[in-house]
Design an enzyme around this catalytic site. Structure first.
Site, mmCIF file in Angstrom:
data_model
loop_
_atom_site.group_PDB
_atom_site.id
_atom_site.type_symbol
_atom_site.label_atom_id
_atom_site.label_comp_id
_atom_site.label_asym_id
_atom_site.label_seq_id
_atom_site.Cartn_x
_atom_site.Cartn_y
_atom_site.Cartn_z
ATOM 1 N N SER A 44 0.829 -1.215 0.000
ATOM 2 C CA SER A 44 0.000 0.000 0.000
ATOM 3 C C SER A 44 0.863 1.263 0.000
ATOM 4 C CB SER A 44 -0.948 0.008 1.204
ATOM 5 O OG SER A 44 -0.232 0.110 2.412
ATOM 6 N N HIS A 45 2.145 1.136 0.343
ATOM 7 C CA HIS A 45 3.035 2.300 0.327
ATOM 8 C C HIS A 45 4.291 2.023 -0.487
ATOM 9 C CE1 HIS A 45 0.166 3.409 3.375
ATOM 10 N NE2 HIS A 45 0.511 4.654 3.129
ATOM 11 N N ALA A 120 4.949 5.737 4.154
ATOM 12 C CA ALA A 120 5.044 5.014 5.427
ATOM 13 C C ALA A 120 6.112 5.714 6.278
ATOM 14 C CB ALA A 120 5.440 3.573 5.160
ATOM 15 N N LEU A 121 5.859 5.812 7.583
ATOM 16 C CA LEU A 121 6.758 6.587 8.445
ATOM 17 C C LEU A 121 7.988 5.809 8.895
ATOM 18 C CD1 LEU A 121 4.199 8.550 10.648
ATOM 19 C CD2 LEU A 121 5.300 9.196 8.518
ATOM 20 N N PHE A 176 1.765 2.384 12.501
ATOM 21 C CA PHE A 176 0.411 2.060 12.018
ATOM 22 C C PHE A 176 -0.484 3.277 11.978
ATOM 23 C CE2 PHE A 176 0.659 0.425 16.482
ATOM 24 C CZ PHE A 176 -0.096 1.412 17.104
ATOM 25 N N ALA A 177 -1.495 3.168 11.124
ATOM 26 C CA ALA A 177 -2.533 4.178 11.042
ATOM 27 C C ALA A 177 -3.365 4.115 12.321
ATOM 28 C CB ALA A 177 -3.418 3.901 9.829
ATOM 29 N N ASP A 185 -4.598 0.447 1.748
ATOM 30 C CA ASP A 185 -4.979 -0.959 1.681
ATOM 31 C C ASP A 185 -6.399 -1.121 1.148
ATOM 32 O OD1 ASP A 185 -3.550 -3.387 2.334
ATOM 33 O OD2 ASP A 185 -2.839 -2.256 4.075
HETATM 34 P P1 NDP Z 1 -0.964 -2.501 10.018
HETATM 35 O O1 NDP Z 1 -2.319 -2.515 10.630
HETATM 36 O O2 NDP Z 1 -0.625 -3.539 9.040
HETATM 37 O O3 NDP Z 1 0.084 -2.478 11.217
HETATM 38 C C1 NDP Z 1 1.327 -2.067 11.028
HETATM 39 C C2 NDP Z 1 2.238 -2.256 12.237
HETATM 40 O O4 NDP Z 1 1.839 -3.314 13.122
HETATM 41 C C3 NDP Z 1 3.570 -2.683 11.663
HETATM 42 O O5 NDP Z 1 4.587 -2.182 12.468
HETATM 43 C C4 NDP Z 1 3.426 -4.199 11.711
HETATM 44 O O6 NDP Z 1 4.662 -4.884 11.588
HETATM 45 C C5 NDP Z 1 2.786 -4.382 13.051
HETATM 46 N N1 NDP Z 1 2.083 -5.658 13.170
HETATM 47 C C6 NDP Z 1 1.136 -6.150 12.346
HETATM 48 N N2 NDP Z 1 0.713 -7.356 12.790
HETATM 49 C C7 NDP Z 1 1.428 -7.639 13.895
HETATM 50 C C8 NDP Z 1 1.464 -8.736 14.800
HETATM 51 N N3 NDP Z 1 0.673 -9.793 14.647
HETATM 52 N N4 NDP Z 1 2.328 -8.701 15.839
HETATM 53 C C9 NDP Z 1 3.141 -7.623 16.009
HETATM 54 N N5 NDP Z 1 3.149 -6.553 15.188
HETATM 55 C C10 NDP Z 1 2.298 -6.559 14.149
HETATM 56 O O7 NDP Z 1 -0.653 -1.119 9.264
HETATM 57 P P2 NDP Z 1 -1.566 0.098 8.896
HETATM 58 O O8 NDP Z 1 -2.481 -0.288 7.789
HETATM 59 O O9 NDP Z 1 -2.168 0.704 10.084
HETATM 60 O O10 NDP Z 1 -0.435 1.109 8.318
HETATM 61 C C11 NDP Z 1 0.396 0.696 7.246
HETATM 62 C C12 NDP Z 1 1.316 1.804 6.830
HETATM 63 O O11 NDP Z 1 0.585 2.880 6.303
HETATM 64 C C13 NDP Z 1 2.217 2.392 7.914
HETATM 65 O O12 NDP Z 1 3.555 2.230 7.484
HETATM 66 C C14 NDP Z 1 1.851 3.855 7.966
HETATM 67 O O13 NDP Z 1 2.938 4.760 8.166
HETATM 68 C C15 NDP Z 1 1.260 4.078 6.583
HETATM 69 N N6 NDP Z 1 0.308 5.177 6.634
HETATM 70 C C16 NDP Z 1 0.736 6.413 6.210
HETATM 71 C C17 NDP Z 1 -0.132 7.484 6.277
HETATM 72 C C18 NDP Z 1 0.311 8.849 5.904
HETATM 73 O O14 NDP Z 1 -0.440 9.788 6.121
HETATM 74 N N7 NDP Z 1 1.465 9.055 5.360
HETATM 75 C C19 NDP Z 1 -1.498 7.335 6.760
HETATM 76 C C20 NDP Z 1 -1.813 6.000 7.214
HETATM 77 C C21 NDP Z 1 -0.929 4.962 7.138
HETATM 78 P P3 NDP Z 1 4.987 -5.592 10.145
HETATM 79 O O15 NDP Z 1 5.174 -4.457 9.179
HETATM 80 O O16 NDP Z 1 6.229 -6.379 10.379
HETATM 81 O O17 NDP Z 1 3.800 -6.443 9.802
HETATM 82 O O1 PYC Z 2 -2.820 4.814 3.376
HETATM 83 O O2 PYC Z 2 -4.036 6.041 4.706
HETATM 84 C C1 PYC Z 2 -3.118 5.906 3.896
HETATM 85 C C2 PYC Z 2 -2.298 7.069 3.535
HETATM 86 C C3 PYC Z 2 -2.620 8.376 3.608
HETATM 87 C C4 PYC Z 2 -1.545 9.092 3.152
HETATM 88 C C5 PYC Z 2 -0.596 8.204 2.799
HETATM 89 N N1 PYC Z 2 -1.068 6.964 3.051
#
Ligand code: NDP
Ligand code: PYC
Length: 335
Positions: A44-45, A120-121, A176-177, A185
């Protein structure tokens, strides 16, 4: 699926960005981030984001030749005006002074303003843990997520990322978000014509929906953990919005004016220097952190980022695979 070596994936991303008008520094910084995402199994990123970068440029919502300006705001605050460019260039520009201030004061903050943000951060967090610093980062996005108890989009997907350096080991990083899932996603589910799980979003009437189109176009996404994720999302709006003099997710979406570009706002990054907190006792206390990590894994639980590090090791050998439809959409941007 189409398999690409990391070098091929990099060449594809960078050539698209250059072809569409980004300058070399911008194209390189963005490419580094999307290739890191693809390499680490964060589709997704990953390369998918290049579509959004070009869309944002064509909509006039990102400055292709932005020159970030670093401002020494206070003894422990660095400000970088991204000047309408992507966040990566601004982060690169502010990183050296952030590190210097964290080492001098123990804690320092980097406030990035006026950046276009899609990434992703953890990519940034890992650069701080590699320097031996503990790090925290967050930012708003566009108003897509309903507060717990409400049904209308207000918060962004507002990620929070944290990193802890582990000498001789990969850092402890979570990222995580504060929504149940990143919007990216849900967009990938839509592209694949797949339903989304219950709990990710609601329709325009606040009723649960598993239809990605409904949640993305007329409904709202949900926070993770109900009121807890909702409060964290509000905190991100505040500390990476008004506190640093930048836009909230609602303001970012208003600025977007329907162009469906990447969000435009600020980002807050905080770095802590364990050496400054602990002095000669640093090694002893970092060893206690290791006991914590071993105790987590000792129960059969995994550490966050473990999946990502495993994906990285695989991709370095095998390259990456992306859906053929995405590959074709990317190639079309070279036309
Ligand atoms: P997830 O819900 O997939 O969770 C991500 C985090 O939880 C990761 O560090 C992941 O590690 C960890 N994790 C997942 N499952 C487990 C588990 N069973 N046990 C332990 N740790 C676990 O991600 P999101 O969908 O919430 O976010 C994904 C990405 O999107 C992030 O990198 C975020 O920065 C990016 N994002 C960016 C935004 C922006 O504005 N720029 C906005 C929203 C999201 P692992 O990676 O090893 O699975
Ligand atoms: O996946 O929610 C997201 C997102 C927003 C900005 C960058 N990624």
């Amino acid at each position: 699926m189409i398999r690409l070596s990391l070098a091929e994936a990099r060449e594809l991303a960078e050539s698209i960005l250059l072809h569409n008008g980004f300058n070399l520094a911008h194209a390189r910084a963005v490419t580094d981030t999307v290739i890191a995402g693809e390499r680490d199994g964060c589709a997704s990123h990953g390369l998918y984001r290049v579509l959004g970068c070009v869309n944002s440029l064509r909509a006039g919502k990102v400055a292709a030749d932005a020159q970030p300006r670093v401002i020494d705001q206070a003894p422990s605050i660095v400000r970088v005006d991204a000047a309408g460019g992507f966040s990566q260039l601004a982060f690169q520009a502010g990183l050296p002074l952030l590190q210097e201030k964290a080492r001098a004061n123990g804690v320092a903050a980097l406030a990035i303003n006026h950046c276009v943000h899609f990434s992703a951060l953890w990519v940034e967090i890992e650069q701080l843990t590699a320097a031996g610093l503990v790090a925290l980062a967050c930012n708003p996005s566009h108003a897509w997520v309903a507060p717990a108890g409400g049904s209308q989009p207000l918060f962004g997907t507002n990620p929070i990322a944290f990193g802890w350096p582990r000498p001789g080991n990969m850092p402890f990083v979570f990222d995580f978000a504060t929504s149940a899932i990143a919007r990216g996603d849900i967009e990938l589910h839509r592209r694949a014509g797949k339903a989304i799980p219950q709990g990710w979003g609601v329709d325009a009437h606040g009723q649960p929906s598993t239809d990605a189109n409904v949640v993305l176009d007329s409904g709202a996404m949900l926070t993770f953990g109900g009121h807890k994720g909702s409060a964290l999302a509000a905190m991100v709006e505040l500390i990476a919005g008004p506190l640093i003099g930048d836009l909230t997710s609602a303001e970012s979406l208003a600025y977007d004016a329907g162009s469906k570009s990447s969000p435009y706002h600020g980002e807050l990054i905080i770095a802590f220097d364990p050496q400054r907190f602990l002095g000669a006792a640093t090694e002893q206390h970092l060893a206690r952190a290791e006991v914590l990590f071993e105790s987590i894994q000792g129960q059969g639980a995994r550490l966050p980022s473990q999946r990502r590090y495993e994906a990285r090791a695989r991709s370095l050998v095998e390259g990456v695979q992306i859906p053929e439809a995405l590959y074709n959409d990317l190639k079309a941007l070279l036309a």
